[in-house]
Design an enzyme around this catalytic site. Structure first.
Site, PDB file in Angstrom:
ATOM      1  N   ARG A 131     -17.203  79.159  -9.536  1.00 43.28           N
ATOM      2  CA  ARG A 131     -15.912  79.848  -9.618  1.00 43.28           C
ATOM      3  C   ARG A 131     -14.744  78.883  -9.441  1.00 43.28           C
ATOM      4  NH1 ARG A 131     -16.099  83.395  -4.967  1.00 43.28           N
ATOM      5  NH2 ARG A 131     -13.995  83.993  -5.589  1.00 43.28           N
ATOM      6  N   ASP A 160       2.613  74.477 -11.367  1.00 41.96           N
ATOM      7  CA  ASP A 160       1.672  75.540 -11.017  1.00 41.96           C
ATOM      8  C   ASP A 160       1.484  76.512 -12.179  1.00 41.96           C
ATOM      9  OD1 ASP A 160      -0.029  76.953  -9.199  1.00 41.96           O
ATOM     10  OD2 ASP A 160       1.583  78.400  -8.876  1.00 41.96           O
ATOM     11  N   ASN A 220       2.278  64.470  -6.554  1.00 42.53           N
ATOM     12  CA  ASN A 220       2.935  63.207  -6.206  1.00 42.53           C
ATOM     13  C   ASN A 220       4.209  63.089  -7.040  1.00 42.53           C
ATOM     14  OD1 ASN A 220       0.959  62.206  -4.350  1.00 42.53           O
ATOM     15  ND2 ASN A 220      -0.359  61.708  -6.089  1.00 42.53           N
ATOM     16  N   LYS A 225       7.018  61.036  -8.439  1.00 43.63           N
ATOM     17  CA  LYS A 225       7.272  59.621  -8.698  1.00 43.63           C
ATOM     18  C   LYS A 225       8.766  59.315  -8.818  1.00 43.63           C
ATOM     19  CE  LYS A 225       2.843  58.600  -9.231  1.00 43.63           C
ATOM     20  NZ  LYS A 225       2.114  57.646  -8.355  1.00 43.63           N
TER      21      LYS A 225
END
Length: 237
Positions: A203, A158, A180, A182
């Site tokens: 935006r 993030d 995801n 792995k």
């Protein structure tokens, strides 16, 4: 002494109300009350004794890439005022409580002592609209014994994707982050988090990301993110 405190507080309020601009990549020089000594915030995106050999090697390689201006190392501080942080505060109600909370705030990923939590540095390529984060997860980030907690790597994804969106997009917030996983990441190992700005629609900023081993041979995670550029005319509250 009390008058000095009052004067200092008035000066700080005046600077904030004036909307003083502070460059993104320059530290703010704080001045200790009752002293003329300037305090330069510590840049945590620089090597410290807890960095492994792999992390230092990757850091040196990317610093070489910065020499021709194609890449830029992004400084990272526990807390500092920048123009973006000043702009961001306009989204909140102008209350004494909020101001006091923000004055005590610090970056979530910089809350641990060196080597115990998030050790990382982010590099940015403006031409390619790409960020690369070199990350080493410390022992306080353990999930399953011996491996990094999934929430810790999600935090760094993030942060990396968000930085890739924020530089061209300004003040942005995460609208969606799809990860995801792995393979599990060994605790205290070094990974490379690659993020790419794929497209902008109004935006909305769409990005993709992958997390690989230091030699980039092992794929640990893949992710996509949607970030929204905030409307300065609207409050978040």
């Amino acid at each position: 002494m009390l008058r000095s405190c009052t004067a200092a507080l008035r000066t700080l309020r005046a600077l904030r109300q004036a909307g003083r601009r502070v460059p993104r990549c320059e530290p703010v020089l704080a001045r200790r009350w009752f002293s003329t000594e300037k305090v330069i915030p510590k840049d945590h995106a620089l090597p410290n004794p807890s960095w492994s050999k792999d992390l230092r090697l990757l850091f040196d390689q990317f610093m070489k890439k910065c020499e021709d201006g194609s890449w830029e190392r992004l400084p990272s501080y526990k807390s500092k005022y920048t123009q973006k942080s000043e702009d961001f505060k306009t989204y909140f109600l102008d209350s004494k409580l909020v101001k006091e909370q923000l004055s005590q705030a610090q970056l979530f990923t910089r809350g641990y002592e060196d080597g115990l939590g998030f050790e990382y540095v982010i590099f940015y390529n403006d031409d390619e609209k790409r960020t690369v984060c070199l990350f080493q997860g410390g022992p306080y980030l353990q999930g399953v014994p011996g491996f990094l907690h999934g929430g810790a790597i999600a935090t760094m994804i993030d942060a990396t994707v968000g930085m890739c969106a924020a530089i061209p997009g300004g003040i942005v917030m995460t609208a969606n982050l799809n990860i995801n996983f792995k393979r599990p990441i060994p605790l205290c190992s070094v990974v490379v988090i690659n993020s790419q700005l794929d497209k902008i629609e109004g935006r909305k900023l769409f990005l993709s990301c992958n997390v690989r081993s230091a030699d980039e041979k092992i794929l640990y995670s893949e992710a996509t993110g949607l970030f929204i550029k905030l409307d300065p005319e609207k409050s978040l509250i």
